[in-house]
Design a protein around this motif. Structure first.
Motif, PDB file in Angstrom:
ATOM      1  N   ALA A  40       0.841  -1.207   0.000  1.00 45.27           N
ATOM      2  CA  ALA A  40       0.000   0.000   0.000  1.00 45.27           C
ATOM      3  C   ALA A  40       0.874   1.254   0.000  1.00 45.27           C
ATOM      4  CB  ALA A  40      -0.938  -0.008   1.200  1.00 45.27           C
ATOM      5  N   ARG A  41       1.924   1.257   0.781  1.00 49.20           N
ATOM      6  CA  ARG A  41       2.840   2.402   0.803  1.00 49.20           C
ATOM      7  C   ARG A  41       3.580   2.528  -0.524  1.00 49.20           C
ATOM      8  NH1 ARG A  41       5.934   5.782   4.227  1.00 49.20           N
ATOM      9  NH2 ARG A  41       7.193   6.994   2.779  1.00 49.20           N
ATOM     10  N   PRO A  47       4.178   4.996  -8.614  1.00 48.45           N
ATOM     11  CA  PRO A  47       2.824   5.116  -9.171  1.00 48.45           C
ATOM     12  C   PRO A  47       2.623   4.483 -10.547  1.00 48.45           C
ATOM     13  CG  PRO A  47       3.974   7.219  -9.303  1.00 48.45           C
ATOM     14  CD  PRO A  47       4.850   6.293  -8.506  1.00 48.45           C
ATOM     15  N   ASN A  48       3.693   4.070 -11.192  1.00 46.82           N
ATOM     16  CA  ASN A  48       3.556   3.450 -12.514  1.00 46.82           C
ATOM     17  C   ASN A  48       3.706   1.932 -12.471  1.00 46.82           C
ATOM     18  OD1 ASN A  48       3.339   5.991 -14.010  1.00 46.82           O
ATOM     19  ND2 ASN A  48       5.424   6.303 -13.263  1.00 46.82           N
ATOM     20  N   ILE A  76      -6.599   1.499  -3.542  1.00 46.45           N
ATOM     21  CA  ILE A  76      -5.515   2.444  -3.215  1.00 46.45           C
ATOM     22  C   ILE A  76      -4.595   2.662  -4.410  1.00 46.45           C
ATOM     23  CG2 ILE A  76      -3.367   2.646  -1.883  1.00 46.45           C
ATOM     24  CD1 ILE A  76      -4.884   1.365   0.470  1.00 46.45           C
ATOM     25  N   SER A  77      -4.344   1.603  -5.171  1.00 52.41           N
ATOM     26  CA  SER A  77      -3.400   1.688  -6.291  1.00 52.41           C
ATOM     27  C   SER A  77      -4.078   1.996  -7.624  1.00 52.41           C
ATOM     28  CB  SER A  77      -2.630   0.370  -6.410  1.00 52.41           C
ATOM     29  OG  SER A  77      -3.498  -0.670  -6.827  1.00 52.41           O
ATOM     30  N   PRO A 142     -12.699  -4.718  -5.611  1.00 55.44           N
ATOM     31  CA  PRO A 142     -11.566  -4.220  -6.407  1.00 55.44           C
ATOM     32  C   PRO A 142     -12.017  -3.305  -7.540  1.00 55.44           C
ATOM     33  CG  PRO A 142     -11.841  -6.616  -6.658  1.00 55.44           C
ATOM     34  CD  PRO A 142     -12.886  -6.152  -5.716  1.00 55.44           C
ATOM     35  N   VAL A 143     -11.096  -2.469  -7.996  1.00 57.71           N
ATOM     36  CA  VAL A 143     -11.328  -1.601  -9.147  1.00 57.71           C
ATOM     37  C   VAL A 143     -11.355  -2.431 -10.432  1.00 57.71           C
ATOM     38  CG1 VAL A 143     -10.288   0.258 -10.534  1.00 57.71           C
ATOM     39  CG2 VAL A 143     -10.285   0.403  -8.034  1.00 57.71           C
ATOM     40  N   GLN A 144     -10.425  -3.370 -10.548  1.00 55.03           N
ATOM     41  CA  GLN A 144     -10.297  -4.168 -11.776  1.00 55.03           C
ATOM     42  C   GLN A 144     -11.525  -5.066 -11.937  1.00 55.03           C
ATOM     43  OE1 GLN A 144      -6.031  -5.463 -12.619  1.00 55.03           O
ATOM     44  NE2 GLN A 144      -6.015  -5.185 -10.375  1.00 55.03           N
TER      45      GLN A 144
END
Length: 178
Positions: A40-41, A47-48, A76-77, A142-144
């Motif tokens: 998470a950190r 970020p890529n 988060i990602s 999840p986003v995905q």
């Protein structure tokens, strides 16, 4: 910790596309940050890069907990998570989590099935070998879509076949001669 963050930033700047964090418990002689908070950190530091759990010892855990932790990391990602999972092999870990190696395959398969359902169904009811869910809806998804890619660690022939059947990717160990 500062060095790990610096390495992640450097990897991101160099164009690496994936950061992987393993997971083991009870290794007092090794400095080993826990997987989910570290990834998470590192989502912010790099970020890529995609973030891969390499691997969650799925036979040790409860599926609702892992489903929500991975979904949180995916949110988060912004959808950059690969869910790496596997059996585990160290007796100290099985004993610490109150299970044994004889149950590990059945628990991994059951947990993974329920995690997939928690990510894709409105609610899940399941009476399992070591947990019960009654009309449970996870607090986060999840986003995905439909879910994060699943990478399964496998070494033996049967385990590789299991990975082919249950996962999107065979997480190949460095020592495999397959």
């Amino acid at each position: 910790f500062a060095d790990v963050c610096a390495m992640a930033r450097h990897a991101d700047a160099l164009g690496f596309d994936n950061l992987v964090k393993g997971s083991h418990y009870g290794g007092a002689d090794l400095l080993d940050f826990q997987q989910m908070p570290l990834l998470a950190r590192l989502a912010v530091e790099a970020p890529n890069c995609r973030l891969t759990t390499g691997i969650v010892l799925l036979s040790l855990h409860k599926p609702l907990d892992i489903a929500e932790q991975i979904a949180t990391l995916d949110v988060i990602s912004s959808g950059r998570v690969n869910f790496g999972c596997g059996l585990g092999y160290r007796d100290v870990e099985f004993e610490a989590f109150g299970t044994n190696q004889a149950e590990r395959v059945a628990r991994l398969e059951e947990n993974l099935d329920v995690i997939k359902r928690l990510w894709t169904q409105a609610s899940v009811t399941h009476t399992g070998s070591h947990f019960t869910l009654r009309d449970v809806s996870p607090s986060i998804r999840p986003v995905q879509r439909p879910r994060p890619p699943i990478w399964m660690g496998a070494n033996a022939d049967g385990a590789i076949r299991r990975a082919a059947r249950l996962a999107d990717c065979w997480y190949l160990p460095p020592h495999n001669r397959g």
